[in-house]
Design a protein around this motif. Sequence first.
Motif, PDB file in Angstrom:
ATOM      1  N   GLY A   1       5.778  -5.858  -4.846  1.00 44.44           N
ATOM      2  CA  GLY A   1       4.526  -5.129  -5.024  1.00 44.44           C
ATOM      3  C   GLY A   1       3.741  -5.082  -3.730  1.00 44.44           C
ATOM      4  N   ARG A   2       2.917  -4.055  -3.588  1.00 52.16           N
ATOM      5  CA  ARG A   2       2.106  -3.891  -2.384  1.00 52.16           C
ATOM      6  C   ARG A   2       0.804  -3.183  -2.752  1.00 52.16           C
ATOM      7  N   TYR A   3      -0.286  -3.735  -2.247  1.00 53.21           N
ATOM      8  CA  TYR A   3      -1.580  -3.064  -2.394  1.00 53.21           C
ATOM      9  C   TYR A   3      -2.022  -2.572  -1.028  1.00 53.21           C
ATOM     10  N   SER A   4      -2.401  -1.287  -0.952  1.00 51.50           N
ATOM     11  CA  SER A   4      -2.786  -0.656   0.312  1.00 51.50           C
ATOM     12  C   SER A   4      -4.189  -0.104   0.197  1.00 51.50           C
ATOM     13  N   ASP A   5      -5.015  -0.415   1.179  1.00 52.45           N
ATOM     14  CA  ASP A   5      -6.389   0.070   1.231  1.00 52.45           C
ATOM     15  C   ASP A   5      -6.530   0.975   2.444  1.00 52.45           C
ATOM     16  N   TYR A   6      -6.612   2.287   2.190  1.00 58.70           N
ATOM     17  CA  TYR A   6      -6.679   3.277   3.269  1.00 58.70           C
ATOM     18  C   TYR A   6      -8.127   3.579   3.635  1.00 58.70           C
ATOM     19  N   SER A   7      -8.347   3.893   4.905  1.00 57.22           N
ATOM     20  CA  SER A   7      -9.677   4.283   5.364  1.00 57.22           C
ATOM     21  C   SER A   7     -10.022   5.706   4.958  1.00 57.22           C
ATOM     22  N   LEU A   8      -9.083   6.427   4.383  1.00 53.54           N
ATOM     23  CA  LEU A   8      -9.305   7.797   3.918  1.00 53.54           C
ATOM     24  C   LEU A   8      -9.979   7.765   2.552  1.00 53.54           C
ATOM     25  N   ASP A   9     -11.127   8.426   2.447  1.00 51.65           N
ATOM     26  CA  ASP A   9     -11.911   8.381   1.205  1.00 51.65           C
ATOM     27  C   ASP A   9     -11.143   8.949   0.018  1.00 51.65           C
ATOM     28  N   ALA A  10     -10.326   9.976   0.258  1.00 53.39           N
ATOM     29  CA  ALA A  10      -9.614  10.621  -0.846  1.00 53.39           C
ATOM     30  C   ALA A  10      -8.497   9.743  -1.406  1.00 53.39           C
ATOM     31  N   ILE A  11      -8.128   8.684  -0.700  1.00 53.96           N
ATOM     32  CA  ILE A  11      -7.047   7.800  -1.163  1.00 53.96           C
ATOM     33  C   ILE A  11      -7.590   6.450  -1.597  1.00 53.96           C
TER      34      ILE A  11
ATOM     35  N   ARG B   1       3.202   8.095  -0.401  1.00 51.95           N
ATOM     36  CA  ARG B   1       3.140   8.534   0.993  1.00 51.95           C
ATOM     37  C   ARG B   1       1.752   9.065   1.279  1.00 51.95           C
ATOM     38  N   ALA B   2       1.076   8.461   2.238  1.00 52.06           N
ATOM     39  CA  ALA B   2      -0.230   8.966   2.652  1.00 52.06           C
ATOM     40  C   ALA B   2      -0.040  10.211   3.509  1.00 52.06           C
ATOM     41  N   PRO B   3      -0.964  11.168   3.437  1.00 54.26           N
ATOM     42  CA  PRO B   3      -0.835  12.351   4.292  1.00 54.26           C
ATOM     43  C   PRO B   3      -0.882  11.963   5.763  1.00 54.26           C
ATOM     44  N   ASN B   4      -0.177  12.711   6.584  1.00 54.42           N
ATOM     45  CA  ASN B   4      -0.183  12.426   8.008  1.00 54.42           C
ATOM     46  C   ASN B   4      -1.315  13.185   8.702  1.00 54.42           C
ATOM     47  N   VAL B   5      -1.465  12.936   9.984  1.00 50.48           N
ATOM     48  CA  VAL B   5      -2.576  13.518  10.736  1.00 50.48           C
ATOM     49  C   VAL B   5      -2.527  15.041  10.720  1.00 50.48           C
ATOM     50  N   GLU B   6      -1.343  15.607  10.837  1.00 51.28           N
ATOM     51  CA  GLU B   6      -1.232  17.067  10.842  1.00 51.28           C
ATOM     52  C   GLU B   6      -1.662  17.642   9.501  1.00 51.28           C
TER      53      GLU B   6
ATOM     54  N   GLY C   1      -6.987  13.256  14.926  1.00 48.59           N
ATOM     55  CA  GLY C   1      -7.413  12.424  13.814  1.00 48.59           C
ATOM     56  C   GLY C   1      -6.691  11.089  13.809  1.00 48.59           C
ATOM     57  N   SER C   2      -7.205  10.175  13.027  1.00 49.15           N
ATOM     58  CA  SER C   2      -6.587   8.868  12.884  1.00 49.15           C
ATOM     59  C   SER C   2      -7.045   8.247  11.576  1.00 49.15           C
ATOM     60  N   TYR C   3      -6.321   7.261  11.118  1.00 49.54           N
ATOM     61  CA  TYR C   3      -6.741   6.462   9.976  1.00 49.54           C
ATOM     62  C   TYR C   3      -6.020   5.129  10.043  1.00 49.54           C
ATOM     63  N   ASP C   4      -6.496   4.174   9.269  1.00 46.45           N
ATOM     64  CA  ASP C   4      -5.832   2.878   9.229  1.00 46.45           C
ATOM     65  C   ASP C   4      -5.670   2.429   7.787  1.00 46.45           C
ATOM     66  N   VAL C   5      -4.851   1.397   7.602  1.00 48.01           N
ATOM     67  CA  VAL C   5      -4.584   0.885   6.269  1.00 48.01           C
ATOM     68  C   VAL C   5      -4.388  -0.621   6.360  1.00 48.01           C
ATOM     69  N   LYS C   6      -4.966  -1.327   5.401  1.00 46.16           N
ATOM     70  CA  LYS C   6      -4.803  -2.783   5.289  1.00 46.16           C
ATOM     71  C   LYS C   6      -4.019  -3.059   4.014  1.00 46.16           C
ATOM     72  N   GLU C   7      -3.004  -3.923   4.117  1.00 47.52           N
ATOM     73  CA  GLU C   7      -2.088  -4.105   2.991  1.00 47.52           C
ATOM     74  C   GLU C   7      -1.790  -5.580   2.730  1.00 47.52           C
ATOM     75  N   LEU C   8      -1.565  -5.868   1.457  1.00 46.38           N
ATOM     76  CA  LEU C   8      -1.026  -7.153   1.018  1.00 46.38           C
ATOM     77  C   LEU C   8       0.248  -6.864   0.231  1.00 46.38           C
ATOM     78  N   PHE C   9       1.286  -7.671   0.448  1.00 47.76           N
ATOM     79  CA  PHE C   9       2.554  -7.397  -0.224  1.00 47.76           C
ATOM     80  C   PHE C   9       3.206  -8.704  -0.646  1.00 47.76           C
ATOM     81  N   GLY C  10       4.110  -8.593  -1.610  1.00 45.37           N
ATOM     82  CA  GLY C  10       4.845  -9.751  -2.072  1.00 45.37           C
ATOM     83  C   GLY C  10       6.147  -9.361  -2.740  1.00 45.37           C
ATOM     84  N   GLU C  11       7.134 -10.276  -2.716  1.00 45.18           N
ATOM     85  CA  GLU C  11       8.428 -10.066  -3.357  1.00 45.18           C
ATOM     86  C   GLU C  11       8.851 -11.355  -4.045  1.00 45.18           C
TER      87      GLU C  11
END
Length: 940
Positions: A567-577, A606-611, A537-547
């Motif tokens: 702050g950080r906004y993360s957009d995961y390719s996983l539908d459940a997230i 923490r996003a779930p890992n592949v396992e 399995g695999s997934y990706d995430v696109k993020e914007l962050f700032g301090e």
Amino acid sequence: MTVAAQPAFAQAAGELGNLEAEEPAGVIVVTGSRIARPDLDTAAPVAVVGEEEFQLSGSVNVESVINTLPQVVPGLTGFSNNPGNGAATLNLRGLGETRTMVLVNSRRWMFYDTNQIVDLNTIPQFLIDSVDVVTGGASAVYGSDAIAGVVNFKLRDDLDGLLIGGQTNITEEGDGFRYNLDMAIGSDLADGRGHVTVWASYARRKPIFQSAREFSRFAAVDGCIVPGSVDGTGTGIEVDCDEGVPGPVRGGSSGVPTTYVDALGAQFADTGGTLVPFSPYNYAPANYLQLPQERYMVGGYADYEINDNVTAYAEVSYVNNVVPQELAATPAFITSELDVDSPFFAPGVQNQLAALDTDGDGYVTSLVRRRLLETGSRNSNDERNAFRVLAGVKGDIVPGWGYDAYYMYSRTRNSQIQTGNISVSRFLQALRTEFDANGNLVCSDQSNGCTPLNIFGLGTISPEAADFIRIRAQNTEISSLQVASAAINGELFDLPGGPLGVAFGAEYRKVSSQYIPDTALASGDVAGFNAGLPTQGSYDVKELFGEIYLPIITDGFVDRFEITAAGRYSDYSLDAIGGTWTYAIGATLSPIRDITIRGQYQRAVRAPNVEELFGGNSQGFPPASDPCSSRNVDNRTDAVRDLCIATGVPANAVFTDAIQLNSQIEGLFGGNPDLEEEVSDSWTAGVVLQPSFIPRLAITIDYFDIKVENLITTLGGGLNNSLSLCYYTVQDINSEYCQAINRFGSGAIDNVEILNANIAELETSGVDLQIDYSTPVGFSLYGEAESQLSFFFLGTWTDKNNFTPVADLPDQVNICAGYYGATCGTFQPEYKFTTRITWQDGPQRLSFRGRYIGSGDDDQIVNQGVDPANLAVAGLSERFYLDMTLAFEVQEDRVVTFGVNNLLNTKPPLTGDSQQQANTFPNVYDVLGRDFFVSFRAEF
């Protein structure tokens, strides 16, 4: 806990000079932030370990030093044989390796498996300049996986010339030989516009078997002993509990070399035709205590200033690491069809079987337990090949504003070759026999060259039969990580306390893993090592962050007051997230220069890992107690008895020994693609004391509280917890916990099916204390004006480490701070500290390190209400280890170091069923005994 003075740590390689801490010059970037700032005091507590600690400790591998830190609960180490996989892992605050982020030079490092965990064996220890340990969550700055915190390994970037070094270690027993050779070359380029460092390292570690130490040469289990019969192994002579007292006894496995059979309730062994008393097999001597290792590492890093605004940089590393595991010969626990008139049986056994052959087909179905010594020991050779490449550019956009952008790719391939396994299908094929037309005993199915298997009696399996059932298996794991990151940082305008600093950017990550078992492992046709299904399995995430860094006041009515936020906004390719937010806010207040008060709140994920997401069903054999067996000492209620019968235990077998002969129970584990992210809330608050009237003294005290919700775990929080929830808590045959339990007809558990779910909570809290101090001493043995004495102390009181396996049942909390066992796993003491005192006089440095591990109790006492008087070992006593090191600078930048670890030869505390392995917790306690080392290090 970062402080401006760290006299115990921060020495240059090979230098035995000034121990005075220097004030940082210019602006720096502290781990846990992307903003350059003029001071080291941050809102988040940071513990710093310098390169000197690695050199003085005589450690070849990184985990040997990091695991002594009180913030760390040791993960897998070089003593993790079973369980183990050849890796060395890091577990901050006892929250788990998957919740600890490992960085090298403030960037993500390569992971090695489908759980996306970093193997510390891949980090070049001899080039470490310092290690920053940030606890309390850091997802807003670094992204997923930083729930427990961040450990950042900073490598040297100032090497100019040749660095060579090496070390050898050996125990007082004359075994466990280890050595390593290291080399690095660094040089400036183009009149100082660039710099390059290339390096290589080789390390070798010899094995030690458990038979080599008195405390581990016999497998210890819970039992009852004759008072006064305990021997040097910590175990005693087993007797009936009506005659003796609870204590650890010499035990082992029910898989014996002579076979033990349960045929429809009739037990017999060997070929004598009569019941042979069960005598467990001592599997301990064949197991590794220290795993062997061979490791090659090469790499390099460089930077080059293209122009005033652009500096290009690159990093590359490659690691080949081979770590075998060695276990006793395969125990076959297999339900088989026994031929009633087989000549392998003595007449008495034939008569017994004939009486049980009620359908007259000539076969009797039986549960066979046989230790297959004839097929040899089990060995799993783990070979890990990993590489990482990184390229980036950094520089100034305009004065006061900088940028940093890079791309990183890493890939790890694990190859695990297993020998000593047997094929279950071939075992059954060879066991079902008949007579041919010539009166010869043959396999009923003669395909594949089947040879009849005689499992009754010691050494009765022929070489031909052993070859037929023996099978070689292989696993492969391939994991990759890609990161593309870009950040800008600078100053917007001046506030009363200084420039307002900001940092912002974007990041893209893709993780990919696969587990590829061969056909035998994937089909489950293996007894020996655990079988498992393919995972990919695999997934990706696109993020914007700032301090943002707000220095509100400097040198005003208070000395300093500042606020930080991220702050950080993360957009995961996983539908459940989908999309998630993480953020942090902190403040630092210094009423006067001598005192700094700080605090921070962080929301981390923490996003779930592949396992966890895509893992195929696999087998495992964790320590567990069946509530329906004799191991249930204090909860033999009518409700439990009725539920045992309802779940398949014969009424006359409830609470008897026959229901569970071994201390492990098979579990079936697997992934869940609908998992959501874990969420944590972290609070830290502390004070930094640097009294001006005591120069070079720094004291920090920090409180931490971390709560993780929506935590991913197996059903019920684990096999043992699921059994407890079924029989003690929910007590409903239709509950998911009871439905997950599968039993044999005899009533013994076949397996428990427990898959991943977002159902649990985990919370920890406590206090860290760090003290740094150095002082001149008014004399010298070498004619110097004076020598210097430095002292360092780092300790943690863990007030709470609570695991709630089912958040919907908040009253069912497993308390683990100060406890160990089947529920809590690896021991996490309430009190743990490491301290070092060093005397430096001219060319020599004499140093003593103390390591303290507090006492603890078996978790059955607090989590199951078991009376300590009924336990073989109710608790583990405290341990203190003293290490001594003498370093001598024979010439400038030429240092020879001699040392003894565990100078007092302190032995590990021992336990019975509640052990990890080797009758203790070898990743927590020193199992080698007195250990000597000598090393050299030189720069040219």
